[in-house]
Design an enzyme around this catalytic site. Structure first.
Site, PDB file in Angstrom:
ATOM      1  CD  GLU A   1     -76.190  57.874 106.737  1.00 17.17           C
ATOM      2  OE1 GLU A   1     -76.317  58.797 105.913  1.00 17.17           O
ATOM      3  OE2 GLU A   1     -75.746  56.766 106.437  1.00 17.17           O
TER       4      GLU A   1
ATOM      5  CD  GLU B   1     -72.663  61.767 103.758  1.00 14.62           C
ATOM      6  OE1 GLU B   1     -72.848  60.968 102.795  1.00 14.62           O
ATOM      7  OE2 GLU B   1     -72.431  61.370 104.916  1.00 14.62           O
TER       8      GLU B   1
END
Length: 418
Positions: free
Chosen positions: A94, A300
């Protein structure tokens, strides 16, 4: 199962370069071999909010272009030592949120920021460093992907990708200003990373609002970054509302949030995230339409609850059931989604809350010297789901009455591949 190098284990190089740490190699070889021995396919993450302190001290880590060479050399070691057993590699976790949290607000490692955006930082520049860090993450990723393709992919047949944290953003009102603000937020939060990967350059909105503080890609770099992935990893938990705040573009002191010209309304500390599975489906379908339907892994997704809450977690079961169903709906609508990971297998140390919150399917007793683990209701449900027992993705959740009779030792540390 996702594993991280080196932030979740042993450092492969104690100084960031030079001789490889043999204990690091042994640690990950043991871990990978055990996973494979139990029928688990590892997906490896090369960088998760961590890099050697020596590189941070020497040149500031990600704010320096020097890290591109060092990161590529580190990836080379990982490919060489583990690539015969690891076929899925994610370079940077990320980078959009990493750059904001680590180099603008300072709420995440390496905690760099500057007045008036201080979050207990001792150094940094919130106006420029987030853009520098993300730029170098993209270049390091692209350099690593090129290395793998040229040196390893032909023999190892693996894949290289990068991950993005994705909020579903919603205009606060139907006013034209808020709708436009929502598009700016998407350009900054998602397009910042996705556009260079897909098109070779940053969104025009960012170029206009950030100006000279936004690094430019050379023609060579643009070609290197564009298409430098075999898959995109998406991380999604919740949503936010967007309100126009164009007045911030007139402020003298600017950072990432002020450059967006918006106000964002969300609560990362809230427990039991609202169940909005349609958000994930829309995100996947938006990627299909805006970015040419790239291969995607949901790396996720899960629900946060207070630590120490009951092992009976029906809310998490409902959350997982709904979101996995939304992935299936997106696939039926043509999304090129390849797999889904639950965050997480067991309760662990969370970046934002430490041990105060939990995402795990297994509860970990931190007061037990052996850190004994106990399966939650969600663990039994997910095990049944993976085995195809009595779970329908198209209907209403029905927890089987005999679920409590499932063995407490049931093992299911697996990834579901669509």
């Amino acid at each position: 199962m996702p594993i991280g190098f080196p932030s979740h284990g042993q450092d492969l190089s104690q100084m960031g370069r030079g001789p490889v740490n043999p204990k690091g190699l042994q640690y990950y070889n043991n871990l990978i071999n055990e996973l494979i021995a139990h029928g688990i396919q590892p997906h490896a993450l090369l960088c998760n909010y961590d890099h050697p302190q020596a590189l941070e001290d020497e040149y500031g880590g990600w704010i320096s272009r020097k890290i591109v060479k060092d990161f590529t050399a580190y990836a080379d070691v990982c490919f060489r030592e583990f690539g015969d057993r690891v076929s899925h590699w994610t370079t940077v976790n990320e980078p959009n949120v990493f750059a904001i949290g680590g180099y603008d607000t300072g709420m995440a490692p390496p905690k760099r920021c500057s007045p008036p955006f201080v979050f207990n930082c001792s150094k940094g520049n919130s106006s420029s460093e987030p853009y520098l860090a993300a730029h170098h993450m993209l270049l390091a990723h692209a350099s690593t992907a090129r290395l793998y393709r040229e040196k390893y992919q032909g023999e190892q047949l693996g894949l290289v990708g990068i991950s993005l944290y994705i909020f579903q953003s919603i205009p606060l009102t139907n006013l034209t200003a808020d709708v436009a603000a929502n598009q700016r937020a998407q350009d900054f939060l998602t397009g910042w990373i996705a556009d260079p990967l897909m098109f070779g350059d940053y969104p025009s909105t960012m170029k206009r609002n950030v100006g000279s503080r936004l690094p430019e890609f050379t023609n060579h770099e643009s070609k290197l970054v564009k298409g430098s992935f075999d898959f995109i990893g998406l991380i999604h938990y919740n949503y936010l509302y967007v309100e126009d705040n164009s007045v911030s573009l007139k402020e003298k002191n600017r950072d990432f949030n002020r450059d967006m010209g918006v106000k964002l309304y969300y609560n990362l500390s809230a427990y039991e995230f609202e169940i909005r599975p349609r958000d994930l489906q829309q995100i996947l379908e938006n990627f299909k339409s805006a970015y040419g339907n790239p291969p995607i892994y949901i790396q996720e997704n899960g629900q946060k609850t207070p630590r120490g809450s009951s092992l009976e977690d029906p809310s998490r079961v409902k959350y997982l059931h709904a979101y996995i169903g939304s992935v299936l709906d997106a696939i039926r609508n043509g999304s090129n989604t390849r797999g889904y990971f639950v965050w997480s297998l067991w309760d662990g140390l969370e970046l934002l809350d430490g041990y105060e919150s939990s995402y795990g399917l297994y509860y970990v007793d931190l007061d037990d010297p052996d850190l004994k683990r106990y399966p939650k209701l969600s663990a039994h449900w997910y095990s049944h789901f993976l085995k195809g027992r009595g779970v329908s993705l198209d209907g209403i959740i029905e927890l089987e009455k005999n679920l409590s009779g499932v063995s407490k030792d049931a093992s299911f540390s697996r990834m579901i591949s669509m």
